[in-house]
Every structure is written in C-alpha cells, then in structure tokens.
Scaffold this active site. Structure first.
Site, PDB file in Angstrom:
ATOM      1  N   TYR A 142      47.901 -28.927  31.394  1.00 20.51           N
ATOM      2  CA  TYR A 142      48.453 -28.423  32.663  1.00 20.51           C
ATOM      3  C   TYR A 142      49.918 -28.846  32.859  1.00 20.51           C
ATOM      4  CZ  TYR A 142      43.685 -27.173  34.078  1.00 20.51           C
ATOM      5  OH  TYR A 142      42.428 -26.621  34.153  1.00 20.51           O
ATOM      6  N   LYS A 193      37.428 -32.511  22.158  1.00 18.23           N
ATOM      7  CA  LYS A 193      37.108 -31.592  21.060  1.00 18.23           C
ATOM      8  C   LYS A 193      37.801 -32.123  19.809  1.00 18.23           C
ATOM      9  CE  LYS A 193      35.760 -27.611  21.234  1.00 18.23           C
ATOM     10  NZ  LYS A 193      34.477 -27.050  20.707  1.00 18.23           N
ATOM     11  N   ASP A 226      32.122 -28.795  24.627  1.00 17.48           N
ATOM     12  CA  ASP A 226      31.202 -27.650  24.755  1.00 17.48           C
ATOM     13  C   ASP A 226      29.753 -28.141  24.811  1.00 17.48           C
ATOM     14  OD1 ASP A 226      31.678 -28.510  22.156  1.00 17.48           O
ATOM     15  OD2 ASP A 226      31.378 -26.549  21.236  1.00 17.48           O
ATOM     16  N   ASP A 250      38.385 -30.576  34.614  1.00 17.65           N
ATOM     17  CA  ASP A 250      38.425 -29.563  35.659  1.00 17.65           C
ATOM     18  C   ASP A 250      37.134 -28.742  35.619  1.00 17.65           C
ATOM     19  OD1 ASP A 250      39.317 -27.881  37.615  1.00 17.65           O
ATOM     20  OD2 ASP A 250      41.007 -27.054  36.496  1.00 17.65           O
ATOM     21  N   ASP A 254      33.398 -29.446  38.058  1.00 10.22           N
ATOM     22  CA  ASP A 254      32.880 -28.382  38.921  1.00 10.22           C
ATOM     23  C   ASP A 254      31.443 -28.042  38.539  1.00 10.22           C
ATOM     24  OD1 ASP A 254      35.131 -28.181  40.427  1.00 10.22           O
ATOM     25  OD2 ASP A 254      35.418 -26.032  40.112  1.00 10.22           O
TER      26      ASP A 254
END
Ligand code: NAD
Length: 369
Positions: A142, A193, A226, A250, A254
């Site tokens: 970001y 990852k 994942d 992020d 959620d």
C-alpha cells in the site's frame, strides 16, 4: 490512584452516540476503580471540517501527541462525500494514524456465546472463538515505491505497486505479536506467501530468527496466506494470534471479523513504537464506520466502541482486571437477552443505544459489588 490522559474523538454519524455510552463507563471507572481519566474532547472528520475547514487540525494532532491514548468513534458520511480529496473526513483518520506512526493494527475476532448463532458458520465452529489478528499497517504494497499508472512504449497502460518490507519493519510487528501471544494462548501463526514472494521469504526468515532469539517459549507456525484464508473458515479455533503484512492482514482480518457475524461488536487498536518506558502511542476505535443510515436515532450498537475502550485498558494502561470486568459485563448483558437492532434475535429484548449503555453500567455495579 493513577491519572491517564485520554483524547476522545467522537467523529461523525453514530460516533457521538456510541461514545456517550463509553463516557458512562469512563465515569463509572473513575468513581469505582483506582483510576482517573484526564479527558480532552476533540473533533475529527466531517465535524472538524464543518468547524475548521479541515478534517484534523494541528491543535488536535498536538492533543493526540500529548495523550496516553486516543479513543475514536467513526468518521464520514454523505454530507462530506463531494469534498476535495485532501479534506475528506477519512483524511483526518489517515493523518492521525500516519503522524502517530501506528504500525500495528490489532483486530480481535471474539465470539460471545450468546451471539454464536449470528455467525454465517456453524455454531460449534465459532462458539468460544477468540482470535487476535496483528496486521502491519504502515508498510508493504500500500505504500511501496515505485507505484503509479504509466503508459508503456507499445501504448498499453501499466498499473504498478511494490511490495516491500525491511528487517526492522518485520521485527517490530512480529515483536508486538509474540508479546501478545505470551499474554494469551502462547501460539503464533506467521502468515505470508514465502513460496512465491521474496518479501514473504524475508518475513519468514526474520520471524524465525526472532523466535529463536527472543521468544522460544511461544509456539510458532508459518502458514501461507491462501491456506490461512481457507483455515479461517474451515477450523478458525486452531488460531490464537496471527501476524501478517498490510495487504494479507486487510483481507484476513475482515474475513475473521465476519466469523463473529456482527460489525457492531468489533473493536480494534492501532499501536506505535514503544518509548523508553515501554509505552506506545495508540488509537482505539470500533471497526465499523459512521453508519449514516441509522445516525441520530439512538439505535446504534455501542459495544464495539466500549470493547475498544476495554482494549485500551488492557494494552495501554495495563489494567487487565478492569478490562476483564468490562468484558464480563458485556457478556452478562448479552446473556440476559438485551440486544440492539443489529444483533437482534428472536425472543430477545430490543433496546436503544442509551439503554444498552445504562445496562452495562448497572452490570458493572453488580460485578464490582
Ligand atoms: P458502516 O460501518 O458505517 O455501516 C455499514 C452497515 O452496518 C450499515 O448498515 C450500518 O447501519 C451498520 N452498522 C455499522 N455500525 C453499526 C453499529 N454500531 N450498530 C448498528 N449498526 C451498525 O460502513 P459504510 O456504510 O460503508 O460507511 C459509512 C460511512 O462511514 C462512510 O462515510 C465511510 O467512509 C465511513 N467509514 C468510516 C470508518 C472509520 O471511521 N473508521 C470505517 C468504515 C467506514
């Protein structure tokens, strides 16, 4: 008797309504427990824009620097949707987080037994769920450079963002997570990852090194992001603390939050670096926004903001006992059948924001004898 300096930024929409209920609890704590709060009220978001032409003034920022902790309601609403980008309500919140250098975002996903049926997962999968997600907040894709949209020589357009982490950024967020794990179930999942990203590989190596050097007693597991998403909905109770980067955090926070089934129940904390005395700059706020669709009607759920105040007691003021008392009061009120509209279930009593706040204070009185 200790005194803590607290800046309250109620913000917009339902912010002031839910904050009024937290004030009741703050008043109760000041009267009944060994703490007093030196309270300052400030404006943020649309409320600040309306008065000062800016969503967060330098003076309020100074108040934030002077405070031991900041408690925030929510910002934004349709009234300010058409403002220029630099003065939108959300810019106030971003400045607060950026100037205080809050790099660690703590998002608990906790299911009160009384609300377990509200989850979209089967009740037995989520009953007793208590996860803490620690998300890196100021680095990663970001913020990484280079970034932007350019036109290539062949005329195609290209969007570019850069995922970048340094050792110190990884170590400081991992330390927050390890320290939390030690105070909870002593188990940490570090999520990246590493199989396809060099930044993920570095993350894994640094967390492994830190674990061996400083936290060998904490059970550490590495997990690909994942797989973590899958495991969160397959068997969420396997997790205690999860630490991950800005982007994966992020998404995963959620996802974990929604296991609990209710936006009106979710608190959060954002922490900065520790000073010499071990104190961290900190902002505590509910996960939900300003809910303009229900603002001004005394029907919003104040519990997310109240639980954010509970996190403040626990993480900024080391008042674990008082925080536990507040958690217990919330649990008892829910067990007793009181519900705001957002968490209403058949056979329960639907109450207003104010009545919910009053019920929590009555319960605190009972619990504290
Ligand atoms: P929202 O979280 O405000 O509302 C989403 C839905 O959940 C709405 O139907 C709302 O009524 C309901 N809801 C939210 N909190 C509730 C509560 N405590 N009790 C009962 N119901 C509740 O998200 P949104 O509608 O996408 O955004 C509204 C405004 O809030 C926008 O201006 C947005 O930019 C802003 N926002 C601010 C923050 C923040 O301040 N941290 C976060 C998200 C959104």
């Amino acid at each position: 008797m200790t005194t803590k300096k607290l800046l309250i930024l109620a913000g917009d929409g339902i912010g002031p309504e839910v904050m009024a209920q937290v004030r009741r609890v703050i008043d109760w704590m000041a009267k009944k427990r060994h703490i007093t709060f030196d309270l300052t009220d400030g404006l943020i978001g649309g409320a600040s824009y309306d008065k000062f032409g800016h969503p967060l003034t330098d003076a309020t920022m100074q108040d934030a620097f002077a405070a031991d902790a900041v408690l925030l309601g929510a910002v934004g609403g349709p009234k300010w949707d058409d403002l220029p980008f630099e003065v939108k309500p959300e810019r106030g919140l971003l400045r607060l987080r950026k100037d205080l250098q809050l790099f660690a975002n703590l998002r608990p996903a906790f299911v009160f037994d009384a609300l377990a049926e509200a989850s979209s997962l089967k009740t037995d999968l989520v009953k007793g769920l208590d996860i803490m997600i620690v998300r890196e907040l100021t680095g990663g894709v970001y913020f990484g450079q280079p970034r932007g949209i350019t036109t290539l020589e062949n005329g195609e357009r290209q969007g570019l963002n850069t995922q970048v982490y340094t050792t110190s950024e990884i170590v400081r967020i991992a330390e927050v997570a390890f320290d939390l794990a030690k105070k909870r179930g002593n188990k940490l999942h570090s999520v990246e990852k590493a199989n396809v990203m060099e930044s993920g590989l570095l993350w894994r190596e640094e967390v492994t090194r830190l674990h061996a050097a400083k936290y060998p007693e904490v059970e550490l597991q590495h997990m690909y992001a994942d797989n973590c998403a899958m495991q969160l909905v397959r068997n969420p109770k396997q997790f205690d603390v999860i630490v991950t980067d800005n982007l994966f955090g992020d998404l995963l926070s959620d996802c974990a939050a929604m296991l609990t089934g209710s936006l009106g129940m979710l608190p959060s904390a954002s922490l900065g670096a520790a000073d010499a005395a071990g104190n961290r700059r900190a902002v505590y706020e509910p996960v939900h926004g300003s809910a303009p669709d229900i603002a001004g009607r005394d029907i919003a759920n104040p519990l997310a903001t109240l639980l954010s105040f509970g996190m403040m007691l626990r993480y900024s003021f080391d008042m674990a006992e008082d925080a536990a008392l507040l958690d217990q009061a919330v649990k008892n009120v829910l067990d007793g059948g009181l519900r705001t509209g957002d968490i209403m279930q058949p056979g329960k009593a639907k109450v207003s924001t104010t009545v919910m706040g009053e019920a929590i204070v009555r319960e605190l009185d009972k619990l504290a004898g």
